[in-house]
Design an enzyme around this catalytic site. Sequence first.
Site, PDB file in Angstrom:
ATOM      1  N   THR A  51       0.826  -1.217   0.000  1.00  0.00           N
ATOM      2  CA  THR A  51       0.000   0.000   0.000  1.00  0.00           C
ATOM      3  C   THR A  51       0.855   1.259   0.000  1.00  0.00           C
ATOM      4  OG1 THR A  51      -1.865  -1.077   1.028  1.00  0.00           O
ATOM      5  CG2 THR A  51      -1.715   1.280   1.381  1.00  0.00           C
ATOM      6  N   THR A 130       1.711  -4.255   4.317  1.00  0.00           N
ATOM      7  CA  THR A 130       1.599  -4.541   5.757  1.00  0.00           C
ATOM      8  C   THR A 130       0.989  -5.913   6.030  1.00  0.00           C
ATOM      9  OG1 THR A 130      -0.547  -3.431   5.862  1.00  0.00           O
ATOM     10  CG2 THR A 130       1.408  -2.108   6.382  1.00  0.00           C
ATOM     11  N   ASP A 131       0.268  -6.473   5.054  1.00  0.00           N
ATOM     12  CA  ASP A 131      -0.476  -7.711   5.340  1.00  0.00           C
ATOM     13  C   ASP A 131       0.424  -8.859   5.790  1.00  0.00           C
ATOM     14  OD1 ASP A 131      -2.796  -6.411   4.718  1.00  0.00           O
ATOM     15  OD2 ASP A 131      -3.130  -7.409   2.804  1.00  0.00           O
ATOM     16  N   LYS A 203       0.422  -7.494  12.761  1.00  0.00           N
ATOM     17  CA  LYS A 203      -0.644  -6.601  12.275  1.00  0.00           C
ATOM     18  C   LYS A 203      -1.922  -6.995  12.999  1.00  0.00           C
ATOM     19  CE  LYS A 203      -2.898  -4.757   8.178  1.00  0.00           C
ATOM     20  NZ  LYS A 203      -2.912  -4.593   6.724  1.00  0.00           N
ATOM     21  N   GLU A 321      -2.647 -28.619  28.868  1.00  0.00           N
ATOM     22  CA  GLU A 321      -3.928 -29.302  28.609  1.00  0.00           C
ATOM     23  C   GLU A 321      -3.734 -30.523  27.712  1.00  0.00           C
ATOM     24  OE1 GLU A 321      -7.422 -26.775  27.611  1.00  0.00           O
ATOM     25  OE2 GLU A 321      -6.007 -25.142  27.894  1.00  0.00           O
TER      26      GLU A 321
HETATM   27  C1  SIN Z   1      -0.959  -2.896   2.918  1.00  0.00           C
HETATM   28  O1  SIN Z   1       0.150  -2.721   2.447  1.00  0.00           O
HETATM   29  O2  SIN Z   1      -1.330  -2.239   3.910  1.00  0.00           O
HETATM   30  C2  SIN Z   1      -1.971  -3.857   2.382  1.00  0.00           C
HETATM   31  C3  SIN Z   1      -1.608  -4.487   1.102  1.00  0.00           C
HETATM   32  C4  SIN Z   1      -0.330  -5.263   1.154  1.00  0.00           C
HETATM   33  O3  SIN Z   1      -0.037  -5.883   2.175  1.00  0.00           O
HETATM   34  O4  SIN Z   1       0.376  -5.259   0.159  1.00  0.00           O
END
Ligand code: SIN
Length: 366
Positions: A51, A130-131, A203, A321
Amino acid sequence: MMIFKIPVKASSAAALAICMMMGATPAISMNNQVHSIQTLPRILVLATGGTISGKKNGMSEIGYNAGGVTGKQLVEDIPELAKLAEINVEQIANIGSQDMNDAIWLRLAKRIQEAVAHNEADGIVITHGTDTMEETAFFLDTVIRTDKPIILTGAMRPSTAIGADGPANLYEAIEVAANPKAKDHGVMIVMNDTIHAARWASKTHTTAVETFQSINAGPIGYVDPASVRFIEPKKQPVPSFGLPTTAPLPAVEILYAHSGMGASIINDLIKTGVKGIILAGVGDGNSSKEAMAALNLAVKQGVIVVRSSRTGSGFVNRNVEVNDDKNDFVVSYDLSPQKARILLQILIANGKNKLSDIQSAFEAGF
Ligand code: SIN
């Protein structure tokens, strides 16, 4: 910033020659004397998309394409960076990080190893979606040995959105990478003024700019445009493993547990020839009796089974457990299912198949 003092008595010509040798820009005073040289830290930016490189014609963050802008453009759009570091940018990929894969990880890791081996840079910054950023960070942290800072950053809003967070995140990531205090901290994620260690970062929110949190630990530091502060003095020593030479890495799949979980999905997975199964278990890494019996059968057929938790925080401990000793299961302790998968892939690729060795590797790092 490194400052080289040139003897004031040196002639301008001699001082200029020293400047050129050091590849630095000379500072020439009014009386035509060169009295000091300042060289900026060298930062290598490796761009992979995400992103932060997302682009849309309108100003909303909806409906953008991750990976529309190059890393070079991202850096050029922040003129203030020229005062912070001498920056080289290379494009490793330009993808949404949902498409990140083993082959790109290996390319990235080999490029970093090469840059470190030839002292091409004082720090490395990777722009990334970020994913799956925490997965790439953890992979690199497990296979790269260097005291140089390696930092991943990205954005929750595309570069064309109102309130785009990418420029500030990239500026601060380079600021941290250029700071001598950032040495010996392993691979980090810098987002939203916060510095996270690869082991703990996750995340945690679909859209918020404060999405990255360090689960079970808290951030290792903070950054703003004027300062870099570390809370942790340096990374805890953990064993690192050899970089696998070829992709794909050994097949390890994650199974998400739920109420009423049956055995069929596990039996199907065993038939695919999978080398390892990570159970994203309920609570303390648990699942139904049927699923546990099928996992036990998987172990008997040579599949390595690691119990982790779908809860998002806490530790999965041995023999609480579930009788791990009897079932020959491994537990992930603090590692999320997605990080447990990567560690197991790296261990298997390094020929580590003994359960006690695998369990020790999971235990290291906290
Ligand atoms: C992002 O970057 O926030 C979402 C899309 C990605 O991970 O490429």
